[in-house]
Every structure is written in C-alpha cells, then in structure tokens.
Design an enzyme around this catalytic site. Structure first.
Site, PDB file in Angstrom:
ATOM      1  N   TYR A  43       0.404   8.197   1.972  1.00  0.00           N
ATOM      2  CA  TYR A  43       0.876   8.518   0.620  1.00  0.00           C
ATOM      3  C   TYR A  43       0.001   9.536  -0.104  1.00  0.00           C
ATOM      4  O   TYR A  43       0.513  10.426  -0.763  1.00  0.00           O
ATOM      5  CB  TYR A  43       0.992   7.227  -0.212  1.00  0.00           C
ATOM      6  CG  TYR A  43       2.114   6.347   0.293  1.00  0.00           C
ATOM      7  CD1 TYR A  43       3.406   6.516  -0.175  1.00  0.00           C
ATOM      8  CD2 TYR A  43       1.894   5.381   1.269  1.00  0.00           C
ATOM      9  CE1 TYR A  43       4.459   5.740   0.302  1.00  0.00           C
ATOM     10  CE2 TYR A  43       2.933   4.595   1.753  1.00  0.00           C
ATOM     11  CZ  TYR A  43       4.206   4.782   1.260  1.00  0.00           C
ATOM     12  OH  TYR A  43       5.243   4.019   1.740  1.00  0.00           O
ATOM     13  N   GLY A  68       1.434   1.029  -5.365  1.00  0.00           N
ATOM     14  CA  GLY A  68       0.392   0.057  -5.015  1.00  0.00           C
ATOM     15  C   GLY A  68      -0.959   0.753  -4.896  1.00  0.00           C
ATOM     16  O   GLY A  68      -1.976   0.281  -5.421  1.00  0.00           O
ATOM     17  N   LYS A  87      16.402   2.426 -15.924  1.00  0.00           N
ATOM     18  CA  LYS A  87      16.066   3.867 -15.971  1.00  0.00           C
ATOM     19  C   LYS A  87      16.175   4.501 -14.585  1.00  0.00           C
ATOM     20  O   LYS A  87      16.449   5.695 -14.463  1.00  0.00           O
ATOM     21  CB  LYS A  87      14.701   4.096 -16.623  1.00  0.00           C
ATOM     22  CG  LYS A  87      13.482   3.575 -15.861  1.00  0.00           C
ATOM     23  CD  LYS A  87      12.920   4.529 -14.835  1.00  0.00           C
ATOM     24  CE  LYS A  87      11.825   3.879 -14.004  1.00  0.00           C
ATOM     25  NZ  LYS A  87      11.398   4.663 -12.865  1.00  0.00           N
ATOM     26  N   ALA A 107       3.296   7.686  -9.940  1.00  0.00           N
ATOM     27  CA  ALA A 107       2.065   7.464  -9.184  1.00  0.00           C
ATOM     28  C   ALA A 107       1.270   8.754  -8.909  1.00  0.00           C
ATOM     29  O   ALA A 107       0.040   8.756  -9.064  1.00  0.00           O
ATOM     30  CB  ALA A 107       2.390   6.729  -7.889  1.00  0.00           C
ATOM     31  N   THR A 120      10.944   9.593 -15.890  1.00  0.00           N
ATOM     32  CA  THR A 120      11.589   9.530 -14.574  1.00  0.00           C
ATOM     33  C   THR A 120      12.667  10.597 -14.438  1.00  0.00           C
ATOM     34  O   THR A 120      12.796  11.246 -13.400  1.00  0.00           O
ATOM     35  CB  THR A 120      12.168   8.121 -14.329  1.00  0.00           C
ATOM     36  OG1 THR A 120      11.146   7.157 -14.604  1.00  0.00           O
ATOM     37  CG2 THR A 120      12.625   7.945 -12.900  1.00  0.00           C
ATOM     38  N   GLU A 127      14.525   2.684  -6.074  1.00  0.00           N
ATOM     39  CA  GLU A 127      15.055   1.352  -6.409  1.00  0.00           C
ATOM     40  C   GLU A 127      16.472   1.366  -6.966  1.00  0.00           C
ATOM     41  O   GLU A 127      17.253   0.449  -6.758  1.00  0.00           O
ATOM     42  CB  GLU A 127      14.136   0.672  -7.431  1.00  0.00           C
ATOM     43  CG  GLU A 127      12.768   0.276  -6.892  1.00  0.00           C
ATOM     44  CD  GLU A 127      12.804  -1.045  -6.125  1.00  0.00           C
ATOM     45  OE1 GLU A 127      13.880  -1.463  -5.676  1.00  0.00           O
ATOM     46  OE2 GLU A 127      11.712  -1.628  -5.954  1.00  0.00           O
ATOM     47  N   SER A 177       3.160   4.009  -2.656  1.00  0.00           N
ATOM     48  CA  SER A 177       2.761   4.995  -3.643  1.00  0.00           C
ATOM     49  C   SER A 177       2.145   4.333  -4.886  1.00  0.00           C
ATOM     50  O   SER A 177       1.005   4.611  -5.271  1.00  0.00           O
ATOM     51  CB  SER A 177       4.016   5.799  -4.004  1.00  0.00           C
ATOM     52  OG  SER A 177       3.719   6.802  -4.889  1.00  0.00           O
ATOM     53  N   ALA A 231       0.842  -1.210   0.000  1.00  0.00           N
ATOM     54  CA  ALA A 231       0.000   0.000   0.000  1.00  0.00           C
ATOM     55  C   ALA A 231       0.868   1.247   0.000  1.00  0.00           C
ATOM     56  O   ALA A 231       0.577   2.236   0.676  1.00  0.00           O
ATOM     57  CB  ALA A 231      -0.937  -0.022   1.208  1.00  0.00           C
TER      58      ALA A 231
END
Ligand SMILES: NC(=O)c1ccc[n+]([C@@H]2O[C@H](COP(=O)([O-])OP(=O)(O)OC[C@H]3O[C@@H](n4cnc5c(N)ncnc54)[C@H](O)[C@@H]3O)[C@@H](O)[C@H]2O)c1
Ligand SMILES: O=P(O)(O)OC[C@H](O)CO
Length: 332
Positions: free
Chosen positions: A48, A12, A190, A139, A247, A280, A10, A8
């Site tokens: 979020y 998700g 990326k 998101a 991004t 990530e 951003s 749960a």
C-alpha cells in the site's frame, strides 16, 4: 497504552501511523505473513505505501491473537462485508475492557446493519465499548501528514475522549461525538454518492451536476439518518458533509474512481478487475437501499447507483431517471 490494528490495508496502515505518531504502541495484524514481516523488519507496507517508512512504535504479526492480547484499543480495519466472520475468530482474545474502534464505512449486506451493530452482535461487548472513527480522511493524505480532522464517536463520551487522546497526532485533530448512528451513516452513504459523482465525472458532466449530487446526496443521507434516530446536525459536520466533499472531490477515492470506471461504460466485473482496493459503496448501496425501503425513506441517488452497479442500467438512463422524477419541495 497499546493498540492492535486488525487489517493492514490502506486505512489500517495509515491509522496505525496516526496512533504511533500520537504516542501509542501499535501491533498490526496482516493477513499475509510476508506483509507482517515487511512491516516488522523493514517498517514498510509494500502493498500500500512502499515509499513511506512507518514509525518505530509499530510492529506487526500474522497472528491476530498476538496483536489483540494486552491491547486496550482494538482497531478494526477490514472490509465491511468480512467483519462479522473476522471478529468471530478474534473475539476470544479481547481484553475485558478494551475499546473496539471501527474504521469501516459500510452496511452489512445480509442484515442491513451498521458496523457497530455487527460488532456488538458478534462480540457480545456492550455498545458503550464500541467507538467509530470517521471523517474526511483519505489514507494517502494522512500518510503524508497533511492536516485533517476526524470524528471519534461513542455513546460513552468518556471512552470517546480516551480514544480521541490516543489518536491526536500533529496532523490529525479528532472531535468527539455521541451520535454513533449519524456518524456511521454519513460514512457509509457518502461512498454511494461518491460512486455517482465518479459516474458523472466520467460522463463529462460539470460542476452544476456535481454540486447537485453532493447536496441532494446529503439530503437523502439526512432523511435516512433521521428515520434511524440520528441527530440531523451530524450530517453538517465532518462525518457528513466533510467526508462527502472529500470523497467526491478526491482522485484518491476508491469509490469515486470506481464510479468513473462505470461512467466510462465498464461493467461491474470490468470495473472490479481494474481496481484492487475496497470500494465499500459498491456492495453497501444494496444494503442502504434495502434499509431505506424498510424505513420508507426515499433515496433516489442510491437507487440509481444500485441499478448501475448491479442491474446493468446505463449511466445515461440512470441520470434521466433521476431528472424525470416527480417535482418536489426542497426540504422535506
Ligand atoms: N482508505 C481510506 O482512505 C479509508 C479512509 C477511511 C475509512 N476507510 C474505510 O476503512 C475500511 C478498510 O478500508 P481500507 O482502505 O483499509 O481497505 P483496503 O482494501 O485497503 O484494505 C483492506 C484490508 O483488509 C484485508 N482483507 C481483505 N479481505 C479480507 C478478509 N476476508 N478477511 C480479513 N481481511 C481481509 C486486505 O488484505 C487489506 O489488508 C473500509 O470500510 C473503508 O471504507 C478507508
Ligand atoms: O477511498 P474511499 O472512497 O474508500 O474513501 C476513503 C475515505 O473514506 C475518505 O474519508
């Protein structure tokens, strides 16, 4: 049709909204009971998106089994480095023909595996049941209902089409693809290039530098992809160039923002302390660098991002190292 969204955070949360707006009933799994209760009872994810009311088709639980049981689509939206452990606990609840949809854009550090590989290995399901959704999908913009496109990738085209249908919302146009390797690599690499872009932004560098990072970043992504069996054309699409541009350009990007912290001279720990959400690329740059070395692929930007993040090399030294490399032919 019912879907489970496990995570749960951003993306998700935004993806649960996409599914609900596409007409699918959704049960979200949140780690903390208070987040699940807020989504269930107040239709708000307080951590979020406190300002956005979630659709009535969404409910939530803190018990993963409750979300997964009976779901035809199981969406995985946790950090890449925790997926293996999370899925090991969830796998016993999976329905026999459920599609497992990966939203993650990372490479597992310990194994250098892509997320779909981790899913197949951990769950024992056939690769044809694993679907990757990836593309230029920040998101916060999706939550606002701003028009965007995405890619639904699966080696089984019929399954990709079924998931495509389940995620077609008025503001999200999904395309199918069968090149899972290319789509996943586009999404993972990326993030690393966006870190470099953020570093360059904070260093006050201009559009020539930024365009060079995007273009040469795409070139090294493509080299790795081809070495791993991807279709080179995938990298010209939404999962490649599209996501890279979104991004790098977006102030919403956690990876670009993290890079900006590093570019201002912060250490990894300082940058981590000032950013709460998952960036990530910070961990994946290690896995991607190792993967590239294993396959004899030259990824100079990734190498320098790894040195800035994990070896304490200054952005200025890393930039000089990139510029002073041996001269080359452009396409190779
Ligand atoms: N945010 C975006 O715009 C976006 C868009 C596309 C893809 N993605 C990808 O989606 C994936 C998830 O990103 P996100 O944006 O939702 O991240 P996030 O940091 O916003 O949320 C991650 C969620 O995972 C949970 N989590 C953290 N550690 C966990 C653990 N050990 N076990 C289980 N759950 C844990 C957190 O509580 C949180 O709910 C990432 O791979 C990211 O690259 C994000
Ligand atoms: O915020 P980021 O940097 O994780 O990027 C989000 C998405 O992957 C953009 O498509």
């Amino acid at each position: 049709m019912r879907a489970a969204v496990l995570g749960a955070g951003s993306w998700g949360t935004a993806f649960a909204k996409v599914l609900a707006d596409a007409g699918t009933d959704v049960t979200m799994w949140a780690r903390r009971e208070e987040v699940a209760a807020s989504i269930r009872d107040r239709r708000v994810n307080p951590d979020y998106f406190p300002q956005t009311r979630l659709p009535d088709r969404i409910t939530a639980t803190a018990h993963a089994g409750e979300a997964i049981t009976g779901a035809e689509i199981v969406v995985l939206a946790v950090p890449s480095q925790t997926l293996r452990g999370n899925l090991a606990e969830w796998v016993r609840h999976l329905e026999p023909d459920a599609s497992l949809v990966s939203l993650m854009k990372g490479i597992e550090l310990s194994t250098t595996k892509r997320m779909s590989e981790v899913i197949v290995e951990t769950s024992g399901v056939a690769a044809e049941r694993v679907v990757v959704v990836t593309g230029p999908n920040l998101a916060p913009e999706i939550m606002l209902g701003q028009p965007a496109a995405t890619v639904v990738a699966c080696t089984d085209l019929e399954r990709a089409k079924a998931v495509q249908k389940a995620v077609t919302a008025p503001y999200l146009r999904p395309y199918t693809n069968t090149d899972v390797i290319g789509c996943e690599l586009g999404g993972a690499v990326k993030n690393v290039i966006a870190l470099a872009y953020g570093v360059a932004t904070a260093m006050g560098l201009g559009d020539n530098t930024k365009a060079t990072l995007i273009t040469r970043g795409l070139a090294e992504t493509l080299r790795l992809g081809v070495a791993l069996g991807a279709d080179p054309l995938t990298f010209a699409g939404l999962a490649g160039l599209g996501d890279l541009v979104a991004t790098c350009s977006s102030p919403f990007s956690r990876n670009r923002t993290f890079g900006e912290h590093l570019g201002r001279g912060e250490t990894l720990e300082e940058a981590q302390a000032s950013t709460r959400q998952t960036a990530e690329g910070v961990k994946s740059c290690l896995g991607i660098r190792d993967l590239a070395r294993k396959h004899g692929v030259d990824m100079p930007i990734t190498e320098q991002v790894e040195r800035i993040c994990h070896e304490g090399v200054s952005p200025k030294v890393a930039m000089l190292a990139l510029m002073n490399r041996e001269l080359q032919h452009e396409v190779r």
